[in-house]
Design an enzyme around this catalytic site. Structure first.
Site, PDB file in Angstrom:
ATOM      1  N   GLN A 143       0.752  -0.865  -0.157  1.00 48.04           N
ATOM      2  CA  GLN A 143       0.295   0.267  -0.196  1.00 48.04           C
ATOM      3  C   GLN A 143       0.975   1.520  -0.455  1.00 48.04           C
ATOM      4  O   GLN A 143       2.026   1.348   0.968  1.00 48.04           O
ATOM      5  CB  GLN A 143      -0.904   0.106   1.506  1.00 48.04           C
ATOM      6  CG  GLN A 143      -1.490   1.460   1.582  1.00 48.04           C
ATOM      7  CD  GLN A 143      -2.255   1.201   3.380  1.00 48.04           C
ATOM      8  OE1 GLN A 143      -1.988   0.568   4.338  1.00 48.04           O
ATOM      9  NE2 GLN A 143      -3.610   1.011   2.733  1.00 48.04           N
ATOM     10  N   SER A 146       0.637   6.647   2.576  1.00 52.24           N
ATOM     11  CA  SER A 146       1.357   7.339   3.674  1.00 52.24           C
ATOM     12  C   SER A 146       2.731   8.257   2.694  1.00 52.24           C
ATOM     13  O   SER A 146       2.917   7.220   2.182  1.00 52.24           O
ATOM     14  CB  SER A 146       2.216   6.657   5.105  1.00 52.24           C
ATOM     15  OG  SER A 146       0.379   6.765   5.743  1.00 52.24           O
ATOM     16  N   SER A 178       4.152  -1.155   4.572  1.00 58.04           N
ATOM     17  CA  SER A 178       4.313  -2.550   4.853  1.00 58.04           C
ATOM     18  C   SER A 178       4.493  -3.603   4.018  1.00 58.04           C
ATOM     19  O   SER A 178       4.071  -3.769   2.584  1.00 58.04           O
ATOM     20  CB  SER A 178       2.821  -2.876   5.899  1.00 58.04           C
ATOM     21  OG  SER A 178       3.157  -2.220   7.135  1.00 58.04           O
ATOM     22  N   GLU A 261      -9.302  -2.865   5.576  1.00 59.34           N
ATOM     23  CA  GLU A 261      -7.690  -2.603   6.702  1.00 59.34           C
ATOM     24  C   GLU A 261      -8.378  -3.248   8.348  1.00 59.34           C
ATOM     25  O   GLU A 261      -7.489  -3.507   8.954  1.00 59.34           O
ATOM     26  CB  GLU A 261      -6.764  -1.746   6.054  1.00 59.34           C
ATOM     27  CG  GLU A 261      -5.591  -1.675   7.149  1.00 59.34           C
ATOM     28  CD  GLU A 261      -4.940  -0.637   7.088  1.00 59.34           C
ATOM     29  OE1 GLU A 261      -3.582  -1.006   7.578  1.00 59.34           O
ATOM     30  OE2 GLU A 261      -4.618   0.412   5.904  1.00 59.34           O
ATOM     31  N   GLU A 385      -7.134   8.600  16.601  1.00 57.75           N
ATOM     32  CA  GLU A 385      -7.824  10.134  16.092  1.00 57.75           C
ATOM     33  C   GLU A 385      -8.437  10.186  15.207  1.00 57.75           C
ATOM     34  O   GLU A 385     -10.004  10.945  14.680  1.00 57.75           O
ATOM     35  CB  GLU A 385      -6.811  11.571  16.459  1.00 57.75           C
ATOM     36  CG  GLU A 385      -5.934  11.679  17.818  1.00 57.75           C
ATOM     37  CD  GLU A 385      -5.028  11.053  17.690  1.00 57.75           C
ATOM     38  OE1 GLU A 385      -4.405  10.324  19.186  1.00 57.75           O
ATOM     39  OE2 GLU A 385      -4.603   9.790  17.005  1.00 57.75           O
TER      40      GLU A 385
END
Length: 401
Positions: A143, A146, A178, A261, A385
């Protein structure tokens, strides 16, 4: 593609799975007891140096499961599935665990994050080719979301894709990827239109991780492993046919992956496995912590947290409240990390300094890697959050602060 059929009744299907796994066990289940010198317990996917043989075995196991018709029971028949339900998937996962088959951590991202996006949004030929390859273990996925400057605010990614004829040229940097060092394909969220709002200017592509311009650099973690990676994309060419979803719909596609996920992390393939709970139970009883009033309250909190997560994960799709059903993945993920936190607190309480110093005593220092890995799970799939905001705003309709 397999042409095998399987019963839909869960009890009959469980028997069918046992027969299939029993046939595969002599090839894939190690003989004898586990290595007594390797009693480590992990909470995040870890593959140590020299993992090539392990990855090859996982690929071979996945191919055998696919050919036996049980790699993806809930998947469409045309892609090698059985057209059954997620409950049938769980039967297979339980059978693999009970019989001691090797963990398939290397495949987690490809099967539970990349594949759902391809299935629901990609063009038909890509669906046919890539879903079969991922579920048969021919390809490992990662993936590419980020970035160094875009963590929780994922929609602010700056990696760009520029159209060049029938191709797109992608340039940028991704991080915390990952299994990127093992991956054959990567699901890349990139910016295709910088002139519109940040969410509207995103698109998703399936990148060949072996293509020219792709550089992967592992990141050493405090657990000792290096499952995360930096990925540099320097003018990587991707055909438009490998676009997942329409132009400008990258955010929608990303939410499909993230939702899957978050839900999967609380299931049989997630970090809170029966193995972890069994080891925890053995530890508590061996140290007689359950008879110690100092530890009984924490044991109760741990049991309650695990029970809450399991109850929520066991709900059928129609059992969630109308408000929370669209954000079930976020709810499940929050319950999962809460349960993991309670386990960490219990382990820390009953082991004390034995958790951080290896005295050679079994089942003590073995928990260190698990404890060190849990903080990462507060970030994976979106920070706590972000999950709370998703539940509050999308699920409960509360206003933005």
């Amino acid at each position: 593609m397999t042409t095998l059929s399987a019963p839909s009744d869960l009890a009959a299907f469980a028997e069918y799975v046992r027969e299939q796994l029993g046939r595969l066990a002599p090839t894939f289940v190690p003989e004898g007891a586990a290595d007594p010198n390797d009693d480590r317990i992990a909470s995040v996917e870890e593959l140590r140096e020299g993992h090539e043989e392990e990855v090859a075995q996982v690929r071979s196991l996945q191919a055998a499961l696919f050919d036996a018709g049980i790699a993806w029971p809930s998947g469409p028949v045309e892609f090698g599935g059985l057209g059954l339900t997620a409950a049938h998937d769980a039967v297979v996962e339980a059978g693999l665990s009970d019989l001691g088959f090797p963990a398939r951590d290397a495949l987690f991202v490809g099967l539970n994050i990349v594949a759902p996006a391809i299935r629901h949004h990609a063009q038909s030929q890509i669906r046919a080719d890539e879903l079969t390859a991922l579920y048969r273990g021919d390809k490992i996925g990662c993936q590419l979301f980020s970035e160094p400057g875009s963590g929780s605010d994922l929609a602010s990614v700056s990696t760009k894709a520029v159209r060049d004829g029938d191709d797109w040229v992608i340039t940028g940097q991704k991080v915390w990827t990952s299994m990127g060092h093992l991956a054959d394909v990567g699901e890349a969220l990139v910016r295709t239109d910088p002139t519109v709002s940040k969410h509207a200017g995103l698109s998703m592509f399936l990148v060949d991780m072996h293509a020219p311009g792709v550089t992967v650099r592992p990141i050493r973690q405090m657990t000792g492993g290096a499952a995360f990676n930096e990925v540099f994309l320097d003018g990587v060419r991707v055909p438009d046919s490998h676009r997942i979803g329409e132009l400008g719909e990258g955010w929608r596609v990303a939410n499909t992956s993230l939702g899957s996920e978050r839900s999967t992390m609380s299931g049989a393939s997630g970090p809170l496995t029966p193995y972890v709970l069994e080891r925890l139970s053995v530890l508590v009883r061996r140290l007689e912590a359950d008879a110690d009033p100092v530890h009984q309250a924490q044991i109760a909190r741990t049991v309650a947290a695990v029970a809450a997560m399991r109850a929520a994960a066991g709900l059928s799709a129609g059992s969630w409240s109308h408000q929370l059903e669209p954000v079930a993945g976020s709810v499940l993920k929050m319950l999962m990390v809460r349960a993991l936190d309670e386990i960490v607190r219990l382990v820390q309480a009953v082991l004390g300094e034995r958790l951080g110093i290896d005295h050679g005593e079994p089942d003590t220092f073995a928990w260190a890697e698990f404890v060190l890995g849990v903080p990462a799970l507060h970030l994976a799939g979106g920070t706590d959050e972000i999950q709370r905001n998703v539940i509050a705003q999308r699920g409960l309709g509360l206003p933005r602060p």
